[in-house]
Scaffold this motif. Sequence first.
Motif, PDB file in Angstrom:
ATOM      1  N   LYS A  65     -14.292   5.084  -9.167  1.00 56.27           N
ATOM      2  CA  LYS A  65     -13.059   4.666  -8.500  1.00 56.27           C
ATOM      3  C   LYS A  65     -12.244   5.922  -8.198  1.00 56.27           C
ATOM      4  O   LYS A  65     -12.012   6.747  -9.081  1.00 56.27           O
ATOM      5  CB  LYS A  65     -12.263   3.712  -9.393  1.00 56.27           C
ATOM      6  CG  LYS A  65     -11.030   3.137  -8.724  1.00 56.27           C
ATOM      7  CD  LYS A  65     -10.336   2.136  -9.630  1.00 56.27           C
ATOM      8  CE  LYS A  65      -9.092   1.575  -8.944  1.00 56.27           C
ATOM      9  NZ  LYS A  65      -8.370   0.609  -9.823  1.00 56.27           N
ATOM     10  N   ILE A  66     -11.796   6.042  -6.955  1.00 50.53           N
ATOM     11  CA  ILE A  66     -11.099   7.252  -6.522  1.00 50.53           C
ATOM     12  C   ILE A  66      -9.622   6.956  -6.286  1.00 50.53           C
ATOM     13  O   ILE A  66      -9.270   5.979  -5.625  1.00 50.53           O
ATOM     14  CB  ILE A  66     -11.728   7.818  -5.233  1.00 50.53           C
ATOM     15  CG1 ILE A  66     -13.203   8.126  -5.459  1.00 50.53           C
ATOM     16  CG2 ILE A  66     -10.988   9.063  -4.772  1.00 50.53           C
ATOM     17  CD1 ILE A  66     -13.934   8.526  -4.184  1.00 50.53           C
ATOM     18  N   LYS A  67      -8.782   7.806  -6.847  1.00 51.29           N
ATOM     19  CA  LYS A  67      -7.344   7.755  -6.600  1.00 51.29           C
ATOM     20  C   LYS A  67      -6.908   9.082  -5.984  1.00 51.29           C
ATOM     21  O   LYS A  67      -7.243  10.152  -6.513  1.00 51.29           O
ATOM     22  CB  LYS A  67      -6.553   7.537  -7.898  1.00 51.29           C
ATOM     23  CG  LYS A  67      -6.603   6.129  -8.462  1.00 51.29           C
ATOM     24  CD  LYS A  67      -5.701   6.042  -9.678  1.00 51.29           C
ATOM     25  CE  LYS A  67      -5.613   4.630 -10.232  1.00 51.29           C
ATOM     26  NZ  LYS A  67      -4.688   4.571 -11.396  1.00 51.29           N
ATOM     27  N   VAL A  68      -6.170   9.002  -4.893  1.00 48.67           N
ATOM     28  CA  VAL A  68      -5.649  10.208  -4.250  1.00 48.67           C
ATOM     29  C   VAL A  68      -4.130  10.128  -4.264  1.00 48.67           C
ATOM     30  O   VAL A  68      -3.555   9.098  -3.881  1.00 48.67           O
ATOM     31  CB  VAL A  68      -6.152  10.342  -2.798  1.00 48.67           C
ATOM     32  CG1 VAL A  68      -5.649  11.643  -2.182  1.00 48.67           C
ATOM     33  CG2 VAL A  68      -7.670  10.283  -2.748  1.00 48.67           C
TER      34      VAL A  68
ATOM     35  N   LEU B  31       1.896   2.967 -11.352  1.00 49.17           N
ATOM     36  CA  LEU B  31       1.989   3.397  -9.958  1.00 49.17           C
ATOM     37  C   LEU B  31       1.348   2.376  -9.029  1.00 49.17           C
ATOM     38  O   LEU B  31       0.335   1.777  -9.352  1.00 49.17           O
ATOM     39  CB  LEU B  31       1.308   4.755  -9.773  1.00 49.17           C
ATOM     40  CG  LEU B  31       1.960   5.952 -10.477  1.00 49.17           C
ATOM     41  CD1 LEU B  31       1.081   7.182 -10.334  1.00 49.17           C
ATOM     42  CD2 LEU B  31       3.337   6.225  -9.903  1.00 49.17           C
ATOM     43  N   LYS B  32       1.954   2.202  -7.867  1.00 53.83           N
ATOM     44  CA  LYS B  32       1.440   1.267  -6.867  1.00 53.83           C
ATOM     45  C   LYS B  32       0.850   2.047  -5.693  1.00 53.83           C
ATOM     46  O   LYS B  32       1.474   2.981  -5.192  1.00 53.83           O
ATOM     47  CB  LYS B  32       2.570   0.362  -6.355  1.00 53.83           C
ATOM     48  CG  LYS B  32       3.178  -0.543  -7.430  1.00 53.83           C
ATOM     49  CD  LYS B  32       2.237  -1.651  -7.808  1.00 53.83           C
ATOM     50  CE  LYS B  32       2.908  -2.616  -8.786  1.00 53.83           C
ATOM     51  NZ  LYS B  32       2.000  -3.706  -9.166  1.00 53.83           N
ATOM     52  N   PRO B  33      -0.340   1.664  -5.233  1.00 53.89           N
ATOM     53  CA  PRO B  33      -0.942   2.388  -4.102  1.00 53.89           C
ATOM     54  C   PRO B  33      -0.198   2.140  -2.804  1.00 53.89           C
ATOM     55  O   PRO B  33       0.419   1.090  -2.619  1.00 53.89           O
ATOM     56  CB  PRO B  33      -2.369   1.829  -4.039  1.00 53.89           C
ATOM     57  CG  PRO B  33      -2.275   0.477  -4.677  1.00 53.89           C
ATOM     58  CD  PRO B  33      -1.212   0.589  -5.736  1.00 53.89           C
ATOM     59  N   TYR B  34      -0.273   3.111  -1.934  1.00 56.73           N
ATOM     60  CA  TYR B  34       0.328   2.997  -0.603  1.00 56.73           C
ATOM     61  C   TYR B  34      -0.590   2.134   0.253  1.00 56.73           C
ATOM     62  O   TYR B  34      -1.805   2.294   0.238  1.00 56.73           O
ATOM     63  CB  TYR B  34       0.473   4.389   0.009  1.00 56.73           C
ATOM     64  CG  TYR B  34       1.518   4.490   1.093  1.00 56.73           C
ATOM     65  CD1 TYR B  34       2.855   4.585   0.773  1.00 56.73           C
ATOM     66  CD2 TYR B  34       1.159   4.504   2.435  1.00 56.73           C
ATOM     67  CE1 TYR B  34       3.825   4.707   1.761  1.00 56.73           C
ATOM     68  CE2 TYR B  34       2.116   4.619   3.428  1.00 56.73           C
ATOM     69  CZ  TYR B  34       3.443   4.720   3.083  1.00 56.73           C
ATOM     70  OH  TYR B  34       4.404   4.818   4.055  1.00 56.73           O
ATOM     71  N   THR B  35      -0.012   1.200   0.990  1.00 49.20           N
ATOM     72  CA  THR B  35      -0.812   0.238   1.742  1.00 49.20           C
ATOM     73  C   THR B  35      -0.744   0.509   3.240  1.00 49.20           C
ATOM     74  O   THR B  35       0.133   1.226   3.725  1.00 49.20           O
ATOM     75  CB  THR B  35      -0.320  -1.196   1.474  1.00 49.20           C
ATOM     76  OG1 THR B  35       1.043  -1.304   1.935  1.00 49.20           O
ATOM     77  CG2 THR B  35      -0.372  -1.519  -0.002  1.00 49.20           C
TER      78      THR B  35
ATOM     79  N   ASP C 293      -7.312   5.649   6.585  1.00 48.89           N
ATOM     80  CA  ASP C 293      -8.347   5.265   7.554  1.00 48.89           C
ATOM     81  C   ASP C 293      -9.745   5.398   6.968  1.00 48.89           C
ATOM     82  O   ASP C 293     -10.673   4.698   7.398  1.00 48.89           O
ATOM     83  CB  ASP C 293      -8.238   6.126   8.813  1.00 48.89           C
ATOM     84  CG  ASP C 293      -7.009   5.770   9.650  1.00 48.89           C
ATOM     85  OD1 ASP C 293      -6.453   4.672   9.440  1.00 48.89           O
ATOM     86  OD2 ASP C 293      -6.602   6.601  10.486  1.00 48.89           O
ATOM     87  N   ASN C 294      -9.889   6.289   5.981  1.00 48.07           N
ATOM     88  CA  ASN C 294     -11.196   6.487   5.352  1.00 48.07           C
ATOM     89  C   ASN C 294     -11.361   5.676   4.069  1.00 48.07           C
ATOM     90  O   ASN C 294     -12.287   5.932   3.283  1.00 48.07           O
ATOM     91  CB  ASN C 294     -11.426   7.975   5.075  1.00 48.07           C
ATOM     92  CG  ASN C 294     -11.795   8.744   6.324  1.00 48.07           C
ATOM     93  OD1 ASN C 294     -12.958   8.781   6.720  1.00 48.07           O
ATOM     94  ND2 ASN C 294     -10.800   9.346   6.970  1.00 48.07           N
ATOM     95  N   GLY C 295     -10.469   4.717   3.871  1.00 47.27           N
ATOM     96  CA  GLY C 295     -10.631   3.763   2.775  1.00 47.27           C
ATOM     97  C   GLY C 295     -10.332   4.286   1.393  1.00 47.27           C
ATOM     98  O   GLY C 295     -10.788   3.700   0.395  1.00 47.27           O
ATOM     99  N   LEU C 296      -9.588   5.370   1.281  1.00 51.37           N
ATOM    100  CA  LEU C 296      -9.259   5.930  -0.032  1.00 51.37           C
ATOM    101  C   LEU C 296      -7.961   5.334  -0.556  1.00 51.37           C
ATOM    102  O   LEU C 296      -6.978   5.228   0.184  1.00 51.37           O
ATOM    103  CB  LEU C 296      -9.129   7.447   0.061  1.00 51.37           C
ATOM    104  CG  LEU C 296     -10.419   8.205   0.393  1.00 51.37           C
ATOM    105  CD1 LEU C 296     -10.128   9.672   0.652  1.00 51.37           C
ATOM    106  CD2 LEU C 296     -11.431   8.069  -0.738  1.00 51.37           C
ATOM    107  N   THR C 297      -7.970   4.946  -1.807  1.00 50.62           N
ATOM    108  CA  THR C 297      -6.773   4.419  -2.448  1.00 50.62           C
ATOM    109  C   THR C 297      -5.791   5.567  -2.650  1.00 50.62           C
ATOM    110  O   THR C 297      -6.051   6.503  -3.409  1.00 50.62           O
ATOM    111  CB  THR C 297      -7.100   3.780  -3.801  1.00 50.62           C
ATOM    112  OG1 THR C 297      -8.093   2.767  -3.615  1.00 50.62           O
ATOM    113  CG2 THR C 297      -5.852   3.154  -4.418  1.00 50.62           C
TER     114      THR C 297
END
Length: 392
Positions: A55-58, A121-125, A76-80
């Motif tokens: 699982k990748i977090k950026v 933390l909440k991911p950017y959507t 656009d490249n599907g990264l969380t």
Amino acid sequence: MMISVGIDVSKDKHDCFIVSSEGEVLADAFMIPNDIDGFHCLLQRIQDCATPQDKIKVGLEATGHYSYNLLGFLLDNGLTTYVLNPLRTNLYRKSLSLRKTKTDRVDARTIASMLLSDAGLKPYTDTAYHNEELKSLTRYRFDKVQERAKLKSSVSRLVCILFPELEKLVPSLHIASVYALLEEFPSAKQVASAHLTRLKALLETASKGRYKRDMALAIRNAARNSIGSRMPAKSLELQHTIRLIRELDTEITEIEEQIQSIMDELHSPITTIPGLGFRMAAMILAEVGDFSRFDSPDRLLAYAGMSPSTYQSGQLKNCYSHMEKRGSRYLRYALFNTTKYVCHWDTNFAAYLAKKRAEGKHYNVAISHAAKKLVRLIFAMEKSGTPYHLTV
């Protein structure tokens, strides 16, 4: 396994750091240029460090327009992807060491470490990202309105010098008929020497028939007895200022048309709240972004910087907690101004404001309480998608 990628964003380059949840440094601090080749290089480095099961977090800091292009590429490249508050990352970095150390490489490492340690933390959507267009428009309109307000103050100042008696003859200096008059006759001396027929025609046309010969005669008589100064430089400044205001009026109208078209697509239920117009509703929606990022209205209040600050140490405790004011100033501006209108048009909010005033609270303090009530209402309506229903 969790792969954490920290990115410190800047104008020309980005510093990156990749670490695993087990503490293994997968890619020590490296730099990429702020261009498409750099973006693809970062994506390749991330893919080389991860397996399909990882699982990748950026994470990157909210650095305004510098991070916008990179953020769009990552999404656009599907990264969380997580957009972090710089204040929060700064406090986290200080908690890791007593040394005063801040570099781009350290910041990238700090962000990567922060992603692994903070489960809140909440991911950017995508919703928040595409909402940036509305945010750009509302902030652009805000700046234009502020600029116009300063110019209107200049008009009032110049009229006070050139034709001070005019203000007592009209309901406001900032109406079309007054601007038309001052643009052609920018001083009392010029108004006094103008032909009555021309004054009458000018005022009648600009006011759409409201002002006729009587008003033209009153203004000319006042001008003939005016104490206003004859200053050609000030007269020229007045003419130019009025032209700038007209241009800003046109620009603001164009911006509002764009905002209205976006709001028509959103169909937000909060526009059904009495007193909440589409402009302020748009600013609120733009600044909040994706409501799913917030678990409760209190978190939204904290994001707006409207939560009370707290200080307690031993027997010392602050008796009068002040508002934090650490969130979006645009969001606070929209909420406070909206609350005043909602309290005027909605009986429930009017009663709540009256209750707080009866408790002895200052008007601004009472409005802040009503604003918090409004935030809870907006949060509930956006979560449920239901329009506002007035309860009697």
